[in-house]
Design an enzyme around this catalytic site. Structure first.
Site, PDB file in Angstrom:
ATOM      1  N   LYS A  13       0.833  -1.207   0.000  1.00  0.00           N
ATOM      2  CA  LYS A  13       0.000   0.000   0.000  1.00  0.00           C
ATOM      3  C   LYS A  13       0.868   1.258   0.000  1.00  0.00           C
ATOM      4  CE  LYS A  13      -1.942  -1.121   3.959  1.00  0.00           C
ATOM      5  NZ  LYS A  13      -1.259  -2.389   4.297  1.00  0.00           N
ATOM      6  N   ARG A  88      -9.836   0.724   8.577  1.00  0.00           N
ATOM      7  CA  ARG A  88      -9.423  -0.623   8.968  1.00  0.00           C
ATOM      8  C   ARG A  88     -10.499  -1.360   9.740  1.00  0.00           C
ATOM      9  NH1 ARG A  88      -3.506   0.571   8.973  1.00  0.00           N
ATOM     10  NH2 ARG A  88      -2.451  -1.398   9.305  1.00  0.00           N
ATOM     11  N   ARG A 127      12.194  -4.597   4.913  1.00  0.00           N
ATOM     12  CA  ARG A 127      12.041  -3.220   4.413  1.00  0.00           C
ATOM     13  C   ARG A 127      12.732  -2.201   5.322  1.00  0.00           C
ATOM     14  NH1 ARG A 127       5.731  -1.701   5.400  1.00  0.00           N
ATOM     15  NH2 ARG A 127       5.778  -2.215   7.596  1.00  0.00           N
ATOM     16  N   ARG A 161      11.222  -0.056  11.114  1.00  0.00           N
ATOM     17  CA  ARG A 161      10.131   0.125  12.068  1.00  0.00           C
ATOM     18  C   ARG A 161      10.215  -0.872  13.212  1.00  0.00           C
ATOM     19  NH1 ARG A 161       4.790   0.525   8.386  1.00  0.00           N
ATOM     20  NH2 ARG A 161       3.995  -0.712  10.118  1.00  0.00           N
ATOM     21  N   ARG A 172      -0.495  -8.327  13.417  1.00  0.00           N
ATOM     22  CA  ARG A 172      -1.075  -7.344  12.484  1.00  0.00           C
ATOM     23  C   ARG A 172      -1.904  -8.049  11.401  1.00  0.00           C
ATOM     24  NH1 ARG A 172       4.397  -4.449  11.215  1.00  0.00           N
ATOM     25  NH2 ARG A 172       3.316  -3.653   9.382  1.00  0.00           N
TER      26      ARG A 172
HETATM   27  P1  AP5 Z   1       4.844  -1.587   1.866  1.00  0.00           P
HETATM   28  O1  AP5 Z   1       4.451  -0.784   0.679  1.00  0.00           O
HETATM   29  O2  AP5 Z   1       5.649  -0.905   2.922  1.00  0.00           O
HETATM   30  O3  AP5 Z   1       3.579  -2.335   2.478  1.00  0.00           O
HETATM   31  P2  AP5 Z   1       2.307  -1.739   3.222  1.00  0.00           P
HETATM   32  O4  AP5 Z   1       1.106  -2.438   2.633  1.00  0.00           O
HETATM   33  O5  AP5 Z   1       2.303  -0.252   3.206  1.00  0.00           O
HETATM   34  O6  AP5 Z   1       2.566  -2.357   4.652  1.00  0.00           O
HETATM   35  P3  AP5 Z   1       2.547  -1.712   6.120  1.00  0.00           P
HETATM   36  O7  AP5 Z   1       3.290  -2.685   6.994  1.00  0.00           O
HETATM   37  O8  AP5 Z   1       3.030  -0.308   6.134  1.00  0.00           O
HETATM   38  O9  AP5 Z   1       1.065  -1.806   6.441  1.00  0.00           O
HETATM   39  P4  AP5 Z   1       0.428  -1.847   7.798  1.00  0.00           P
HETATM   40  O10 AP5 Z   1      -0.964  -1.722   7.345  1.00  0.00           O
HETATM   41  O11 AP5 Z   1       0.722  -2.993   8.663  1.00  0.00           O
HETATM   42  O12 AP5 Z   1       1.120  -0.645   8.587  1.00  0.00           O
HETATM   43  P5  AP5 Z   1       0.619   0.810   8.963  1.00  0.00           P
HETATM   44  O13 AP5 Z   1       1.774   1.713   8.967  1.00  0.00           O
HETATM   45  O14 AP5 Z   1      -0.588   1.180   8.176  1.00  0.00           O
HETATM   46  O15 AP5 Z   1       5.656  -2.865   1.344  1.00  0.00           O
HETATM   47  C1  AP5 Z   1       6.330  -3.722   2.243  1.00  0.00           C
HETATM   48  C2  AP5 Z   1       7.707  -4.084   1.662  1.00  0.00           C
HETATM   49  O16 AP5 Z   1       7.516  -4.910   0.510  1.00  0.00           O
HETATM   50  C3  AP5 Z   1       8.510  -2.868   1.197  1.00  0.00           C
HETATM   51  O17 AP5 Z   1       9.847  -3.029   1.567  1.00  0.00           O
HETATM   52  C4  AP5 Z   1       8.385  -2.862  -0.315  1.00  0.00           C
HETATM   53  O18 AP5 Z   1       9.586  -2.408  -0.911  1.00  0.00           O
HETATM   54  C5  AP5 Z   1       8.143  -4.337  -0.634  1.00  0.00           C
HETATM   55  N1  AP5 Z   1       7.191  -4.482  -1.730  1.00  0.00           N
HETATM   56  C6  AP5 Z   1       6.055  -3.756  -1.942  1.00  0.00           C
HETATM   57  N2  AP5 Z   1       5.433  -4.185  -3.062  1.00  0.00           N
HETATM   58  C7  AP5 Z   1       6.180  -5.232  -3.545  1.00  0.00           C
HETATM   59  C8  AP5 Z   1       6.057  -6.093  -4.698  1.00  0.00           C
HETATM   60  N3  AP5 Z   1       5.024  -5.978  -5.551  1.00  0.00           N
HETATM   61  N4  AP5 Z   1       7.020  -7.030  -4.857  1.00  0.00           N
HETATM   62  C9  AP5 Z   1       8.054  -7.153  -3.988  1.00  0.00           C
HETATM   63  N5  AP5 Z   1       8.235  -6.346  -2.907  1.00  0.00           N
HETATM   64  C10 AP5 Z   1       7.303  -5.406  -2.687  1.00  0.00           C
HETATM   65  O19 AP5 Z   1       0.096   0.582  10.477  1.00  0.00           O
HETATM   66  C11 AP5 Z   1       0.994   0.326  11.542  1.00  0.00           C
HETATM   67  C12 AP5 Z   1       0.219   0.252  12.852  1.00  0.00           C
HETATM   68  O20 AP5 Z   1      -0.424   1.529  13.111  1.00  0.00           O
HETATM   69  C13 AP5 Z   1      -0.928  -0.760  12.892  1.00  0.00           C
HETATM   70  O21 AP5 Z   1      -0.466  -2.055  13.247  1.00  0.00           O
HETATM   71  C14 AP5 Z   1      -1.845  -0.132  13.958  1.00  0.00           C
HETATM   72  O22 AP5 Z   1      -1.369  -0.377  15.260  1.00  0.00           O
HETATM   73  C15 AP5 Z   1      -1.715   1.357  13.678  1.00  0.00           C
HETATM   74  N6  AP5 Z   1      -2.719   1.864  12.730  1.00  0.00           N
HETATM   75  C16 AP5 Z   1      -2.467   2.401  11.505  1.00  0.00           C
HETATM   76  N7  AP5 Z   1      -3.610   2.749  10.889  1.00  0.00           N
HETATM   77  C17 AP5 Z   1      -4.621   2.415  11.743  1.00  0.00           C
HETATM   78  C18 AP5 Z   1      -6.040   2.518  11.656  1.00  0.00           C
HETATM   79  N8  AP5 Z   1      -6.648   3.005  10.551  1.00  0.00           N
HETATM   80  N9  AP5 Z   1      -6.762   2.076  12.700  1.00  0.00           N
HETATM   81  C19 AP5 Z   1      -6.181   1.583  13.804  1.00  0.00           C
HETATM   82  N10 AP5 Z   1      -4.839   1.460  13.956  1.00  0.00           N
HETATM   83  C20 AP5 Z   1      -4.058   1.875  12.926  1.00  0.00           C
END
Ligand code: AP5
Length: 215
Positions: A13, A88, A127, A161, A172
């Site tokens: 994402k 979410r 990552r 992270r 997660r």
């Molecule tokens: P990346 O693009 O970083 O993946 P992502 O989907 O953004 O994953 P996140 O881990 O950031 O999502 P998340 O939803 O767990 O975390 P968030 O910060 O929202 O890609 C991952 C890796 O793969 C990268 O290194 C990339 O280079 C590689 N890659 C990407 N595409 C690829 C491909 N096609 N092929 C190969 N490699 C690839 O949330 C963190 C925490 O915050 C949550 O756990 C929660 O506690 C809190 N939080 C955030 N939002 C909310 C909400 N709305 N409600 C409640 N709590 C929340």
């Protein structure tokens, strides 16, 4: 255009949102990034969110929806929004409808990145990002062109992270399956969901998203 990128942790994402920002001048609204900034700044929201995020659980709906509203208010009214990691839960999806309606915006597309969860642990634990500009990289899939130097800003500082360890990633993913995946039918019923193979190479995923947005 206002879109949601939906998918489990590591689905890509953030990677795809950054590309859409560069190509279309849209704005990435990542609740994860907003919460990490609040934790870093030691704000009341950050203090409440820190331990929850470290466990891989979800922060309260009220907090994240308030953050999204504030970010939208700070944007120009014609700038498109990419919701990354929000909504979410069903309650957040309901809040988003109200937030958008109150600002004269509509939700155009929900793009689901369909992925094989087993492959995601490797993606996430490999990552890292530039500590200065936030550009994302991966040990195996996307290294800086010059080792140790950010392609975008030239910084030599990178970070990982604290929640990107296998145990937290599993929590997660369980949270995603239990609370986030069930919101898809809400958008399916509106006919605005498009599914993309998130296991394809990054450029192919980008091309598929571009195709959906152009249609
Ligand atoms: P990346 O693009 O970083 O993946 P992502 O989907 O953004 O994953 P996140 O881990 O950031 O999502 P998340 O939803 O767990 O975390 P968030 O910060 O929202 O890609 C991952 C890796 O793969 C990268 O290194 C990339 O280079 C590689 N890659 C990407 N595409 C690829 C491909 N096609 N092929 C190969 N490699 C690839 O949330 C963190 C925490 O915050 C949550 O756990 C929660 O506690 C809190 N939080 C955030 N939002 C909310 C909400 N709305 N409600 C409640 N709590 C929340």
């Amino acid at each position: 255009m206002n879109i949601i990128l939906l998918g489990p942790p590591g689905a890509g994402k953030g990677t795809q949102a950054q590309r859409l920002v560069e190509r279309h001048g849209m704005r990435q609204l990542s609740t994860g990034d907003m919460l990490r900034a609040a934790v870093k700044a030691g704000t009341p929201v950050g203090l409440e969110a820190k331990a929850v995020m470290e466990r891989g659980e979800l922060v309260s709906d009220a907090i994240v929806s308030a953050l999204i509203g504030e970010e939208l208010d700070a944007m120009g009214p014609t700038v498109g929004a990419i919701f990354d990691g929000y909504p979410r839960t069903a309650a957040q999806a309901e809040s988003l409808d109200a937030i958008l309606a109150g600002r004269g915006r509509t939700l155009d597309r929900v793009i689901e990145l369909a992925v094989d969860e087993d492959a995601l642990v490797e993606r996430i634990t490999g990552r890292f990002t530039c500590a200065n500009c936030g550009k994302g990289y991966h040990d195996k899939y996307e290294q800086p062109k010059v080792a140790g130097v950010c392609d975008k800003c030239g910084s030599t500082e990178f970070k990982r992270r604290p929640d990107d360890n296998e145990e937290t990633v599993r929590t997660r993913m369980a949270e995603y399956r239990a609370k986030t995946a069930p919101i898809l039918p809400i958008y399916d019923a509106r006919g605005i969901v498009a599914r993309v193979d998130g296991m394809a190479a990054m450029d192919e995923v980008t091309a598929a998203i571009e195709g959906i947005m152009a249609a």
